[in-house]
Structure formats: structure tokens, C-alpha cells
Enzyme design. Sequence first.
Site, PDB file in Angstrom:
ATOM      1  N   TYR A  68       0.849  -1.189   0.000  1.00 50.45           N
ATOM      2  CA  TYR A  68       0.000   0.000   0.000  1.00 50.45           C
ATOM      3  C   TYR A  68       0.889   1.245   0.000  1.00 50.45           C
ATOM      4  O   TYR A  68       1.910   1.278   0.686  1.00 50.45           O
ATOM      5  CB  TYR A  68      -0.876   0.028   1.256  1.00 50.45           C
ATOM      6  CG  TYR A  68      -1.904  -1.079   1.352  1.00 50.45           C
ATOM      7  CD1 TYR A  68      -2.895  -1.240   0.382  1.00 50.45           C
ATOM      8  CD2 TYR A  68      -1.917  -1.947   2.443  1.00 50.45           C
ATOM      9  CE1 TYR A  68      -3.852  -2.241   0.488  1.00 50.45           C
ATOM     10  CE2 TYR A  68      -2.881  -2.951   2.567  1.00 50.45           C
ATOM     11  CZ  TYR A  68      -3.835  -3.091   1.587  1.00 50.45           C
ATOM     12  OH  TYR A  68      -4.792  -4.070   1.695  1.00 50.45           O
ATOM     13  N   PHE A  79      -1.756  -7.103   1.503  1.00 42.77           N
ATOM     14  CA  PHE A  79      -3.153  -6.838   1.871  1.00 42.77           C
ATOM     15  C   PHE A  79      -3.376  -6.431   3.337  1.00 42.77           C
ATOM     16  O   PHE A  79      -4.375  -5.813   3.653  1.00 42.77           O
ATOM     17  CB  PHE A  79      -4.063  -8.033   1.522  1.00 42.77           C
ATOM     18  CG  PHE A  79      -4.134  -8.292   0.043  1.00 42.77           C
ATOM     19  CD1 PHE A  79      -4.855  -7.452  -0.795  1.00 42.77           C
ATOM     20  CD2 PHE A  79      -3.445  -9.358  -0.535  1.00 42.77           C
ATOM     21  CE1 PHE A  79      -4.911  -7.670  -2.164  1.00 42.77           C
ATOM     22  CE2 PHE A  79      -3.486  -9.587  -1.901  1.00 42.77           C
ATOM     23  CZ  PHE A  79      -4.218  -8.736  -2.714  1.00 42.77           C
TER      24      PHE A  79
END
Length: 231
Positions: A68, A79
Site C-alpha cells: 500500500y 493486503f
Amino acid sequence: MTKTLIHNDWQQVLGPEFEKPYYRQLHQFLKHEYQTETIYPDMYHIFQAFEWTPFDKVKVVILGQDPYHNPNQGIGVSFAVKPGVQIPPSLQNIYKELQDDLGIAPVQHGYLKKWADQGVLLLNSVLTVRQGHAYSHRGKGWEQLTDTAIAKLSDRGHVVFILWGNAAKKKAELIDTTKNAIIESSHPSPLSARYGFFGSRPFSRTNAYLEKWGETPIDWQLPEHVSEEDA
């Protein structure tokens, strides 16, 4: 002498890669990036996925693209986010599919370490990213390292590879399907989840493969509460 970068048996598996020219070039690139830009994860957690799940314990690989790229999100595993951080949309969709598949209600955090502790390697194909610029470290050498990790696991056998999205699906050519299993679908991101991810039942299918091989299935139920001290 190979520098120890991973503190378990992955060091023996990947150690030779750290001596190769491509990795030395990658190291120099990262050194400059960390000095001049905001990079995720922090440099001490680049190999977190490997640290959480030793090579000989891996039963499942959930392959992501890269970390991210927003503040406080990237922690070195695919994730997941730290306790207390808002659950990203892709992970919200993963939880929705988990509920539809196995009836497991979503938890209010995105800390997936319980999965990793059971043998789920939460691996990104690219291990670093510049803040605000998704996939900004692609083509710098990480793919060669993570492809080696995938190939070594494939050689070992009895691993379920969960490949979500086109980038992950390209890794199927590295996997020997005579002794491993592949579960593919579209990516769980809001843009693509409705085109094949929802309804793909990856969690029950994974456990069916593990049971067929005589392995203990994954308990996908995450703890209801985790604190920042747990991270």
C-alpha cells in the site's frame, strides 16, 4: 559472506540472490530512495512476509502486487495493515468473500498475522513503493527475487498459490501444477472484484486442497480484537 537479511530458513533459500548483480543494483537504488523519498514499508520491515512465515511452514501464498502506498498502510505483507489503521477497500472485499465462502463475519481490523502464523505467506511481487505512487518500484529487481521465492516453493510442493489479478496470474508459469495448486480470479479491488473475485470461494477451495494433501486446513477466523501492541 552473505549478509543475513531474513532471520529464518528463507535466508538459506534466498541468500544466494543477495549476492547477485541485480540485487546489488536494487540495494543501491533503495538506498537512494529511502534517503530522498518516503518509501513503504520502513526499511526494517521490507522482508516482513518472509519473517512471519518461514519457508518450511508455507502452505498457502496470497500474492499481491506491491505495498500500500498511503501513509501508515504498508507493513511489508500483502493486503494487511496494522491494528488501528482503516481497512483498505481490497481487504474489505476479501473479508466479504470470506463471509460468503465460509460464513466468517468481517473483523474490524486488517492485521492478518494469524493467517501468516498458520503458513499463509502474504507476499507482494514488489516489496517496496514510493508514497502515493503505486507500482513505482516495479522493474528494479524485486520481481527476480520474489519469482525465485515462488519457484523454490513450487519445487518444494504442496502449496496453494492464490493469484488475484493479472499481475499475479502471470506468476502461474513459475508453478508446477503437478504438485501444487493454483486458485485464480480477478483482483479484490473495488474496480475488479465483481468480475470474478466475488463468488470464487478461495478460502474453502484452499482448505480442500490442504486436506487432500493431509495438511491441517487454515483457520481463516481472525481474532476479533487486536491492539497496536500486538503488531
